[in-house]
Design a protein around this motif. Structure first.
Motif, PDB file in Angstrom:
ATOM      1  N   LYS A   7     -13.727 -95.567 -19.862  1.00  0.00           N
ATOM      2  CA  LYS A   7     -13.457 -94.362 -19.106  1.00  0.00           C
ATOM      3  C   LYS A   7     -11.982 -93.969 -19.042  1.00  0.00           C
ATOM      4  O   LYS A   7     -11.605 -92.840 -19.396  1.00  0.00           O
ATOM      5  N   PRO A  45     -16.505 -83.328 -18.531  1.00  0.00           N
ATOM      6  CA  PRO A  45     -15.936 -83.660 -17.212  1.00  0.00           C
ATOM      7  C   PRO A  45     -14.499 -84.181 -17.313  1.00  0.00           C
ATOM      8  O   PRO A  45     -13.677 -83.890 -16.446  1.00  0.00           O
ATOM      9  N   ARG A  48     -12.172 -81.322 -17.702  1.00  0.00           N
ATOM     10  CA  ARG A  48     -12.019 -80.603 -16.444  1.00  0.00           C
ATOM     11  C   ARG A  48     -11.088 -81.336 -15.486  1.00  0.00           C
ATOM     12  O   ARG A  48     -10.260 -80.733 -14.813  1.00  0.00           O
ATOM     13  N   LYS A  49     -11.239 -82.647 -15.466  1.00  0.00           N
ATOM     14  CA  LYS A  49     -10.386 -83.450 -14.576  1.00  0.00           C
ATOM     15  C   LYS A  49      -8.926 -83.309 -15.005  1.00  0.00           C
ATOM     16  O   LYS A  49      -8.045 -83.074 -14.186  1.00  0.00           O
ATOM     17  N   SER A  52      -7.617 -79.990 -13.966  1.00  0.00           N
ATOM     18  CA  SER A  52      -7.341 -79.844 -12.528  1.00  0.00           C
ATOM     19  C   SER A  52      -6.117 -80.660 -12.124  1.00  0.00           C
ATOM     20  O   SER A  52      -5.474 -80.363 -11.129  1.00  0.00           O
TER      21      SER A  52
ATOM     22  N   ILE B  19     -20.177 -77.433  -6.905  1.00  0.00           N
ATOM     23  CA  ILE B  19     -19.013 -77.544  -7.787  1.00  0.00           C
ATOM     24  C   ILE B  19     -18.582 -76.153  -8.220  1.00  0.00           C
ATOM     25  O   ILE B  19     -19.418 -75.326  -8.610  1.00  0.00           O
ATOM     26  N   ALA B  20     -17.281 -75.905  -8.126  1.00  0.00           N
ATOM     27  CA  ALA B  20     -16.761 -74.571  -8.436  1.00  0.00           C
ATOM     28  C   ALA B  20     -16.941 -74.263  -9.930  1.00  0.00           C
ATOM     29  O   ALA B  20     -16.921 -75.162 -10.761  1.00  0.00           O
ATOM     30  N   GLN B  59     -20.371 -86.547 -12.634  1.00  0.00           N
ATOM     31  CA  GLN B  59     -19.015 -86.769 -13.163  1.00  0.00           C
ATOM     32  C   GLN B  59     -18.101 -85.584 -12.862  1.00  0.00           C
ATOM     33  O   GLN B  59     -16.905 -85.747 -12.668  1.00  0.00           O
ATOM     34  N   PHE B  60     -18.720 -84.387 -12.846  1.00  0.00           N
ATOM     35  CA  PHE B  60     -17.908 -83.214 -12.511  1.00  0.00           C
ATOM     36  C   PHE B  60     -17.479 -83.243 -11.056  1.00  0.00           C
ATOM     37  O   PHE B  60     -16.425 -82.730 -10.696  1.00  0.00           O
ATOM     38  N   ILE B  62     -16.596 -85.834  -9.399  1.00  0.00           N
ATOM     39  CA  ILE B  62     -15.379 -86.648  -9.307  1.00  0.00           C
ATOM     40  C   ILE B  62     -14.216 -85.886  -9.914  1.00  0.00           C
ATOM     41  O   ILE B  62     -13.112 -85.901  -9.407  1.00  0.00           O
ATOM     42  N   ALA B  63     -14.513 -85.180 -11.033  1.00  0.00           N
ATOM     43  CA  ALA B  63     -13.438 -84.554 -11.800  1.00  0.00           C
ATOM     44  C   ALA B  63     -12.864 -83.328 -11.119  1.00  0.00           C
ATOM     45  O   ALA B  63     -11.684 -83.060 -11.202  1.00  0.00           O
ATOM     46  N   GLY B  64     -13.756 -82.559 -10.426  1.00  0.00           N
ATOM     47  CA  GLY B  64     -13.324 -81.198 -10.085  1.00  0.00           C
ATOM     48  C   GLY B  64     -12.849 -80.989  -8.665  1.00  0.00           C
ATOM     49  O   GLY B  64     -13.205 -80.002  -8.054  1.00  0.00           O
ATOM     50  N   GLN B  65     -12.063 -81.904  -8.110  1.00  0.00           N
ATOM     51  CA  GLN B  65     -11.530 -81.606  -6.782  1.00  0.00           C
ATOM     52  C   GLN B  65     -10.265 -80.782  -6.919  1.00  0.00           C
ATOM     53  O   GLN B  65      -9.161 -81.259  -6.722  1.00  0.00           O
ATOM     54  N   GLU B  66     -10.465 -79.525  -7.289  1.00  0.00           N
ATOM     55  CA  GLU B  66      -9.284 -78.690  -7.547  1.00  0.00           C
ATOM     56  C   GLU B  66      -9.078 -77.718  -6.399  1.00  0.00           C
ATOM     57  O   GLU B  66     -10.014 -77.280  -5.755  1.00  0.00           O
TER      58      GLU B  66
END
Lengths: 108, 242
Positions: A7, A45, A48-49, A52, B19-20, B59-60, B62-66
């Motif tokens: 990961k 994902p 996207r991370k 962000s 999720i946005a 997974q998004f 976790i990823a997308g805390q924007e």
């Protein structure tokens, strides 16, 4: 291989690819899944991370005959982060390698 | 799982997790399907390789805390409003100049035609021998073509400038609301090589005709009238003629 190992490293691989040239999502997914055994879907994902976190930006590029593609590109912060993480990772990997090889020798 | 089942499940899971930009994410997977299907994979194969939609949605999460830049969006909108006002005035000025060059071209052509025809509408054209008139007429025809070319080029320039500004406007808003931006446009008009070459040839030719005929016309007029200041001899500008 333990998915937990992959990961963190995957992010580094994405940055390494984008350092060479800007890519669209599918390109990155194909590049990684052809080399590393991961589900195709997990790359998005990660992208996207990274976005962000401000390491990547996106822009749309009009393609001849088709909808515009979303390209990913490294930001200055992304480049810096990549260089730093890369050095750290290589260092770490080298240490792990020597430790594991020591183990082999002990057995012999 | 088919393509539609996969995408619907993913969309559901993303929305459940609040999720946005769920649509944006789904469209990314839609494209993945499109590419893979073009390579000859079946929908089931592709969906299986992508992984479980629920797991991906997680997974998004976790990823997308924007952070959503809401306030900067309003500021960008206000800033753009003033930029638009300013740019608008600027464009009106440019268009006014465009009309002036077009009118100049038409007037030059009209005077050239009058000189060739040997007429003086409303006595606006001062008297001169017909031969001299033809030479001056040629010169003005060159000037008419020259200003027509500059009108054409200037129109292309204004159009490109407006498009470029429009792209800037779009991208500023997109960046402020966190959407993907389009590549910016050059402010220089891109005419194709053939048009460019033609415009250049026409420009050089008409410039040469204009300058050469103007000089020639003046010299011939001096000789014909027998005076350096031929306009005195012919009674132009209110001077008593000979």
């Amino acid at each position: 291989m333990n998915p937990q190992y992959k990961k963190g490293v995957l992010e580094l691989c994405v940055l390494a690819l984008l350092k060479k040239h800007d890519c669209y999502g599918y390109e990155i997914s194909e590049y990684l899944s052809s080399r590393i055994d991961i589900a195709d879907g997990t790359v998005y994902p990660i992208l996207r991370k990274l976005k962000s976190e401000g390491l990547l930006t996106t822009y749309l590029q009009e393609e001849s005959g088709g909808p515009p593609r979303k390209y990913y590109s490294l930001t200055a912060l992304g480049r810096e982060t990549y260089e730093r993480d890369r050095a750290e990772y290589l260092n770490f990997a080298r240490t792990v390698e020597t430790l594991l090889e020591d183990d082999d020798h002990d057995k012999e | 799982m088919t393509r539609n089942e996969f995408l619907a499940k993913l969309s559901d899971e993303l929305k459940k997790k609040k999720i946005a930009d769920a649509d944006d994410i789904v469209s990314e997977y839609e494209q993945h399907f499109a590419f893979k299907m073009a390579d000859g994979f079946s929908e089931e194969e592709i969906a299986a390789k992508l992984g479980d939609p629920a797991a991906l949605a997680a997974q998004f999460e976790i990823a997308g805390q924007e952070k959503k830049p809401k306030s900067s969006r309003a500021i960008a909108a206000i800033g753009l409003f003033f930029a638009d006002l300013f740019a608008g005035m600027f464009f009106i000025l440019l268009i006014a100049w465009e009309i002036i060059t077009a009118a100049f071209s038409v007037c030059s052509a009209a005077v050239a035609v009058s000189l060739f025809a040997g007429i003086s509408p409303w006595s606006l054209i001062p008297p001169m021998p017909y031969g001299c008139g033809v030479i001056f007429g040629l010169s003005l025809a060159g000037l008419a073509v020259l200003s027509a070319v500059s009108t054409i080029y200037f129109a292309a320039f204004i159009r490109q400038l407006m498009r470029s500004y429009g792209r800037f406007h779009h991208n500023t808003m997109a960046a402020a609301s966190g959407n993907a931006i389009l590549p910016s446009l050059s402010v220089h008009p891109r005419l194709n090589a053939k048009t460019n070459r033609r415009l250049r040839t026409v420009t050089l030719f008409s410039l040469t005709v204009f300058a050469a005929c103007m000089v020639l016309g003046i010299i011939v007029s001096m000789i014909v009238s027998g005076a350096l200041e031929f306009w005195h001899a012919w009674g132009w500008f209110g001077y008593p003629g000979k």
